[in-house]
Design a protein around this motif. Structure first.
Motif, PDB file in Angstrom:
ATOM      1  N   SER A 254       0.708  -1.205   0.050  1.00 54.55           N
ATOM      2  CA  SER A 254       0.052  -0.056   0.163  1.00 54.55           C
ATOM      3  C   SER A 254       1.155   1.230  -0.100  1.00 54.55           C
ATOM      4  O   SER A 254       0.199   2.324  -0.117  1.00 54.55           O
ATOM      5  CB  SER A 254      -0.995  -0.083   1.257  1.00 54.55           C
ATOM      6  N   ALA A 255       2.104   1.104  -0.042  1.00 55.41           N
ATOM      7  CA  ALA A 255       2.973   2.351   0.189  1.00 55.41           C
ATOM      8  C   ALA A 255       2.834   3.366  -0.821  1.00 55.41           C
ATOM      9  O   ALA A 255       2.880   4.605  -0.526  1.00 55.41           O
ATOM     10  CB  ALA A 255       4.301   2.081   0.400  1.00 55.41           C
ATOM     11  N   ILE A 256       2.871   3.059  -2.133  1.00 55.00           N
ATOM     12  CA  ILE A 256       2.461   4.188  -3.096  1.00 55.00           C
ATOM     13  C   ILE A 256       1.113   4.124  -3.804  1.00 55.00           C
ATOM     14  O   ILE A 256       1.070   4.849  -4.927  1.00 55.00           O
ATOM     15  CB  ILE A 256       3.777   4.015  -4.096  1.00 55.00           C
ATOM     16  N   THR A 257       0.192   3.722  -3.247  1.00 58.52           N
ATOM     17  CA  THR A 257      -1.025   3.797  -3.611  1.00 58.52           C
ATOM     18  C   THR A 257      -1.601   5.125  -3.458  1.00 58.52           C
ATOM     19  O   THR A 257      -0.991   5.780  -2.565  1.00 58.52           O
ATOM     20  CB  THR A 257      -1.924   2.740  -2.991  1.00 58.52           C
ATOM     21  N   ASP A 258      -2.564   5.614  -3.907  1.00 60.63           N
ATOM     22  CA  ASP A 258      -3.258   6.807  -3.683  1.00 60.63           C
ATOM     23  C   ASP A 258      -3.638   7.207  -2.238  1.00 60.63           C
ATOM     24  O   ASP A 258      -4.183   6.043  -1.634  1.00 60.63           O
ATOM     25  CB  ASP A 258      -4.589   7.084  -4.714  1.00 60.63           C
ATOM     26  N   HIS A 259      -3.516   8.191  -1.743  1.00 60.93           N
ATOM     27  CA  HIS A 259      -4.066   8.441  -0.326  1.00 60.93           C
ATOM     28  C   HIS A 259      -5.760   8.310  -0.245  1.00 60.93           C
ATOM     29  O   HIS A 259      -6.220   8.415  -1.161  1.00 60.93           O
ATOM     30  CB  HIS A 259      -3.737   9.840   0.083  1.00 60.93           C
TER      31      HIS A 259
END
Length: 489
Positions: A254-259
């Protein structure tokens, strides 16, 4: 095919000189100096890490608080991913009875060099400003650099104990380069979604390492068979790596998924898939033994397969029970891989896979890519909403008219691209590593830390005294001269 590699090995000659006193320092110094020069030419802080640009950024976007800086959103995930790269992967490699220094130490070396080269390679492909010729980096760049390193660390698992540190640096140099290219093709040109890297990290890294290992086939590796195994304490240390990876894998995916909902959903889906894979791994491991005993190899590795397979679909609306199904199936498939596929590959295809990356990364990564393709193709407005489809699959710009069915097809194509890059690139790098200049060990000298490390004496060589503190070593002579004995006590 194995005979082909054996003939190639005879052509390139024996590789027995393991003295890397010149080659290893030379490579480390030259490449690090090159990094310094390249960073000086290309790398700059981005808008949210440069003091002048951040002040201007706040004025332009009407931001009144520093808490809106992306650092505060991304850094917790960066910490988790960073721990996975250096501690999780490192300790997972320590299962061999006499190669713990090499496992965790060379993992450290690969990651430290790889993340620097990754910032440059990914920057040239993704964030190069053509007007200034500069690459801007921020906290998200650091996360992506760690992801890039993961591909080479996975490949290291297939080669563990059989290559020199100089060879590993070469593997990392080419691995990071290939990763940046295939990532650009898959994410930018094909416009695939792969938040947790089932395709670009695991499938690529797994097949990259397997291809190198196949080319570097060692016909007499059985001469080192005595060291190709674990002991009680080495398995415990490796299990520490497993637990770190298992706990932080939701952050990895989930680190670089959309906020917002995307990151939230990716963590939930990964969390559930990991939990499910543990139970099926334990079940199959127990069923495979006559008395139902568990094999630590399965528990250390196959329990993580759910996180690998959930990487691509993590941010999709796969549903919680769908995540459990993914973990359920991949736990079974990965454990069966360790039981049956790995021995088959070694016996028939002459593929020597030390850590079993075929079962933990390559196959679950491939399955994760195709699972993502199916889930993408099955997406509907009723589930996502029209705006949700555009947000999750980024149907904007030149991709605004792409349908979910087309997206699913491109997701499947992206998986094939990652596998092709891994196999072809790995084969080429493997042949480069066959030249007898890298200081790799002979077939009868593999899986042993003493080849490249100063190793302390074994505990068995110490006098039979209860030594609770280091200061006891200064009393050996006094104790030996006294009438005290263990039997008398």
């Amino acid at each position: 095919m194995g005979n082909c590699c054996e003939r190639a090995g005879n052509f390139f000659g024996p590789q027995k000189n393991t003295n890397v006193r010149v080659s290893l320092p030379a490579v480390c110094f030259v490449w690090q100096i090159a990094m310094i020069i390249l960073f000086g030419v290309f790398i700059r802080y981005d808008d949210e890490s440069d003091v002048r640009l951040w002040i201007q950024h706040k004025l332009d976007h009407n931001i009144t608080s520093d808490i809106e800086n992306d650092f505060y959103f991304r850094y917790p995930s960066f910490q988790d991913v960073h721990v996975m790269i250096f501690v999780g992967f490192g300790f997972l490699m320590t299962f061999l009875k006499r190669y713990s220094f090499g496992g965790v130490g060379f993992n450290f070396l690969i990651a430290a060099f790889g993340l620097q080269w990754a910032l440059l390679m990914q920057g040239w492909f993704h964030s190069l400003d053509l007007t200034t010729g500069k690459i801007s980096i921020g906290v998200e760049s650091l996360i992506n650099a760690d992801f890039c390193c993961a591909g080479s660390l996975i490949a290291f698992g297939a080669l563990l104990g059989k290559v020199s540190p100089v060879q590993l640096l070469v593997v990392t140099l080419f691995g990071v380069t290939l990763f940046a290219v295939e990532e650009y093709i898959i994410l930018s040109l094909l416009h695939c979604r792969d938040a947790g890297g089932s395709m670009v990290i695991h499938a690529f890294g797994g097949y990259y390492g397997l291809a190198i290992s196949w080319v570097l086939y060692r016909p007499n590796l059985h001469l080192s068979k005595r060291l190709n195994g674990s002991v009680y304490h080495s398995d415990v240390f490796a299990m520490i790596g497993t637990l770190f990876l298992w706990m932080f894998w939701p952050s990895f995916n989930s680190a670089i998924t959309d906020h917002g909902d995307g990151q939230h959903r990716a963590a939930i889906n990964t969390y559930l898939a990991l939990a499910s894979s543990v139970l099926t791994t334990v079940a199959i491991s127990s069923m495979s033994q006559k008395k139902g005993k568990l094999d630590m190899v399965h528990i250390q590795n196959a329990t993580l397969a759910g996180g690998v397979a959930m990487g691509t679909a993590a941010e999709f609306m796969i549903t919680p029970y769908g995540s459990l199904i993914v973990g359920f199936c991949t736990g079974i498939i990965s454990t069966f891989g360790y039981l049956f596929v790995t021995p088959f590959l070694e016996r028939v295809l002459k593929l020597q896979d030390t850590c079993g990356v075929h079962n933990l990364h390559a196959v679950p990564g491939m399955l994760g890519g195709f699972i993502g393709a199916i889930v993408a193709a099955a997406a509907t407005e009723e589930v996502y909403s029209s705006d949700g489809l555009n947000m999750v699959f980024d149907f904007t710009g030149s991709f605004a008219n792409r349908s979910v069915g087309t997206q699913g097809g491109f997701q499947a194509a992206g998986t094939c691209v990652s596998i092709a890059f891994g196999l072809v690139g790995g084969a080429i790098v493997g042949f480069i590593l066959r030249f007898p200049i890298w200081g790799d060990p002979a077939d009868d000298n593999c899986y042993d830390d003493e080849v490249y490390w100063e190793v302390p004496e074994d505990e068995e060589t110490l006098p039979p005294v209860l030594e609770y503190n280091n200061h006891m070593i200064h009393k050996h002579q006094d104790i030996s001269e006294s009438n005290f004995s263990v039997e008398q006590s």
